[in-house]
Motif scaffolding. Structure first.
Motif, PDB file in Angstrom:
ATOM      1  N   ILE A   7      19.478  43.842 -13.375  1.00 54.63           N
ATOM      2  CA  ILE A   7      18.324  42.957 -13.162  1.00 54.63           C
ATOM      3  C   ILE A   7      17.951  42.346 -14.513  1.00 54.63           C
ATOM      4  O   ILE A   7      17.231  42.949 -15.306  1.00 54.63           O
ATOM      5  CB  ILE A   7      17.133  43.736 -12.548  1.00 54.63           C
ATOM      6  CG1 ILE A   7      17.565  44.456 -11.256  1.00 54.63           C
ATOM      7  CG2 ILE A   7      15.956  42.802 -12.265  1.00 54.63           C
ATOM      8  CD1 ILE A   7      18.081  43.553 -10.157  1.00 54.63           C
ATOM      9  N   LYS A   8      18.453  41.146 -14.768  1.00 59.68           N
ATOM     10  CA  LYS A   8      18.296  40.509 -16.073  1.00 59.68           C
ATOM     11  C   LYS A   8      16.996  39.731 -16.194  1.00 59.68           C
ATOM     12  O   LYS A   8      16.398  39.650 -17.257  1.00 59.68           O
ATOM     13  CB  LYS A   8      19.449  39.530 -16.318  1.00 59.68           C
ATOM     14  CG  LYS A   8      20.823  40.151 -16.244  1.00 59.68           C
ATOM     15  CD  LYS A   8      21.205  40.758 -17.571  1.00 59.68           C
ATOM     16  CE  LYS A   8      22.632  41.251 -17.551  1.00 59.68           C
ATOM     17  NZ  LYS A   8      22.790  42.417 -18.420  1.00 59.68           N
ATOM     18  N   PHE A   9      16.595  39.106 -15.089  1.00 61.00           N
ATOM     19  CA  PHE A   9      15.441  38.209 -15.136  1.00 61.00           C
ATOM     20  C   PHE A   9      14.438  38.560 -14.043  1.00 61.00           C
ATOM     21  O   PHE A   9      14.811  39.048 -12.976  1.00 61.00           O
ATOM     22  CB  PHE A   9      15.891  36.749 -14.986  1.00 61.00           C
ATOM     23  CG  PHE A   9      16.814  36.318 -16.097  1.00 61.00           C
ATOM     24  CD1 PHE A   9      16.302  35.970 -17.350  1.00 61.00           C
ATOM     25  CD2 PHE A   9      18.182  36.297 -15.912  1.00 61.00           C
ATOM     26  CE1 PHE A   9      17.146  35.606 -18.386  1.00 61.00           C
ATOM     27  CE2 PHE A   9      19.040  35.930 -16.947  1.00 61.00           C
ATOM     28  CZ  PHE A   9      18.515  35.585 -18.192  1.00 61.00           C
ATOM     29  N   CYS A  10      13.201  38.268 -14.349  1.00 62.35           N
ATOM     30  CA  CYS A  10      12.116  38.555 -13.410  1.00 62.35           C
ATOM     31  C   CYS A  10      12.260  37.665 -12.177  1.00 62.35           C
ATOM     32  O   CYS A  10      12.387  36.450 -12.296  1.00 62.35           O
ATOM     33  CB  CYS A  10      10.776  38.293 -14.094  1.00 62.35           C
ATOM     34  SG  CYS A  10       9.367  38.565 -13.011  1.00 62.35           S
ATOM     35  N   THR A  11      12.256  38.284 -11.003  1.00 63.13           N
ATOM     36  CA  THR A  11      12.381  37.493  -9.777  1.00 63.13           C
ATOM     37  C   THR A  11      11.077  36.772  -9.444  1.00 63.13           C
ATOM     38  O   THR A  11      11.033  35.912  -8.583  1.00 63.13           O
ATOM     39  CB  THR A  11      12.769  38.384  -8.576  1.00 63.13           C
ATOM     40  OG1 THR A  11      11.820  39.443  -8.472  1.00 63.13           O
ATOM     41  CG2 THR A  11      14.162  38.975  -8.746  1.00 63.13           C
ATOM     42  N   ARG A  12      10.000  37.121 -10.159  1.00 67.58           N
ATOM     43  CA  ARG A  12       8.713  36.479  -9.883  1.00 67.58           C
ATOM     44  C   ARG A  12       8.468  35.300 -10.835  1.00 67.58           C
ATOM     45  O   ARG A  12       8.058  34.231 -10.411  1.00 67.58           O
ATOM     46  CB  ARG A  12       7.599  37.521 -10.016  1.00 67.58           C
ATOM     47  CG  ARG A  12       6.284  37.077  -9.458  1.00 67.58           C
ATOM     48  CD  ARG A  12       5.227  38.141  -9.675  1.00 67.58           C
ATOM     49  NE  ARG A  12       5.294  39.204  -8.687  1.00 67.58           N
ATOM     50  CZ  ARG A  12       4.693  40.389  -8.841  1.00 67.58           C
ATOM     51  NH1 ARG A  12       4.019  40.670  -9.940  1.00 67.58           N
ATOM     52  NH2 ARG A  12       4.783  41.291  -7.904  1.00 67.58           N
ATOM     53  N   CYS A  13       8.736  35.493 -12.146  1.00 65.23           N
ATOM     54  CA  CYS A  13       8.402  34.420 -13.098  1.00 65.23           C
ATOM     55  C   CYS A  13       9.592  33.931 -13.919  1.00 65.23           C
ATOM     56  O   CYS A  13       9.468  32.948 -14.648  1.00 65.23           O
ATOM     57  CB  CYS A  13       7.252  34.858 -14.017  1.00 65.23           C
ATOM     58  SG  CYS A  13       7.788  35.940 -15.371  1.00 65.23           S
ATOM     59  N   GLY A  14      10.747  34.604 -13.830  1.00 66.93           N
ATOM     60  CA  GLY A  14      11.943  34.119 -14.511  1.00 66.93           C
ATOM     61  C   GLY A  14      12.122  34.602 -15.943  1.00 66.93           C
ATOM     62  O   GLY A  14      13.146  34.337 -16.563  1.00 66.93           O
ATOM     63  N   HIS A  15      11.167  35.328 -16.486  1.00 67.20           N
ATOM     64  CA  HIS A  15      11.265  35.848 -17.851  1.00 67.20           C
ATOM     65  C   HIS A  15      12.329  36.950 -17.918  1.00 67.20           C
ATOM     66  O   HIS A  15      12.603  37.601 -16.911  1.00 67.20           O
ATOM     67  CB  HIS A  15       9.897  36.405 -18.280  1.00 67.20           C
ATOM     68  CG  HIS A  15       9.764  36.615 -19.756  1.00 67.20           C
ATOM     69  ND1 HIS A  15      10.220  37.748 -20.384  1.00 67.20           N
ATOM     70  CD2 HIS A  15       9.217  35.834 -20.726  1.00 67.20           C
ATOM     71  CE1 HIS A  15       9.962  37.654 -21.686  1.00 67.20           C
ATOM     72  NE2 HIS A  15       9.361  36.496 -21.916  1.00 67.20           N
ATOM     73  N   ALA A  16      12.908  37.154 -19.117  1.00 68.96           N
ATOM     74  CA  ALA A  16      13.879  38.242 -19.287  1.00 68.96           C
ATOM     75  C   ALA A  16      13.199  39.594 -19.069  1.00 68.96           C
ATOM     76  O   ALA A  16      12.096  39.832 -19.567  1.00 68.96           O
ATOM     77  CB  ALA A  16      14.496  38.177 -20.673  1.00 68.96           C
ATOM     78  N   MET A  17      13.883  40.479 -18.351  1.00 68.69           N
ATOM     79  CA  MET A  17      13.325  41.804 -18.073  1.00 68.69           C
ATOM     80  C   MET A  17      13.597  42.754 -19.235  1.00 68.69           C
ATOM     81  O   MET A  17      14.566  42.591 -19.983  1.00 68.69           O
ATOM     82  CB  MET A  17      13.965  42.391 -16.802  1.00 68.69           C
ATOM     83  CG  MET A  17      13.676  41.615 -15.533  1.00 68.69           C
ATOM     84  SD  MET A  17      11.944  41.649 -15.028  1.00 68.69           S
ATOM     85  CE  MET A  17      11.977  42.985 -13.819  1.00 68.69           C
TER      86      MET A  17
END
Ligand SMILES: [Zn+2]
Length: 173
Positions: A7-17
């Motif tokens: 899970i590389k990116f936030c599925t809600r806002c797109g920021h890097a996790m």
């Protein structure tokens, strides 16, 4: 790669996790909006499909991984908005062409697939064909009506399915 690293990116806002401890485990967390990605086992509905004329049940040969070329019980994952019964009815119709009625719960098994990095819970039901003709779907390459004794000679893809068949067979005798 661990599942949490996929899970590389936030599925809600797109920021890097980021990987952070959250509720007692390291999980992907979004540093911008606070979204936490929880991994939960998937629920699978699996059928031992029987028919009225004999003691046989249906095994399908898998056309896709995991277990491509090996044999297994038909079934699939429960989708959002479906009941376990809805999913089982849909999956069996899609995979085999049969409309079924759902009988007894044979058992519940947890499973882990290392290759696919998935964990799941399988609910295995005894079912019976009520109508339809055998039509093999694209994700299966073959299907056979066989007895429990003959099934012992087949390469079964999943230990869960073999165990479910054993429990089912014992329940009948
Ligand atoms: Zn976010």
């Amino acid at each position: 790669m661990l599942p949490i690293e996929t899970i590389k990116f936030c599925t809600r806002c797109g920021h890097a996790m980021e990987l952070r401890e959250e509720s007692e485990r390291v999980r992907p967390v979004c540093p911008r909006c606070g979204y936490v990605h929880y991994f939960a086992p998937q629920v699978a509905a699996v059928a031992i499909v029987t028919r009225t004329d004999d003691e046989k049940f249906l095994l399908v040969q898998r056309g896709e991984d995991p277990g491509k070329g090996l044999w297994g019980l038909p079934g699939g994952f429960v989708e959002m908005g479906e009941t376990v019964y809805d999913a089982l009815t849909r999956e069996i119709l899609e995979e085999t062409g049969y409309e079924i009625e759902i009988g007894n719960l044979v058992g519940v098994w947890s499973f882990f697939n290392d290759a696919k990095k998935i964990a799941g819970v399988a609910l295995v039901y005894e079912t019976r064909v009520v109508r339809g003709e055998l039509q093999i779907a694209s994700d299966s390459t073959n299907a056979e009506w066989i007895t429990y004794e003959l099934a012992q000679e087949f390469s079964i893809a999943f230990e869960t399915h073999r165990e479910a068949l054993r429990v089912w067979n014992e329940s009948k005798t």
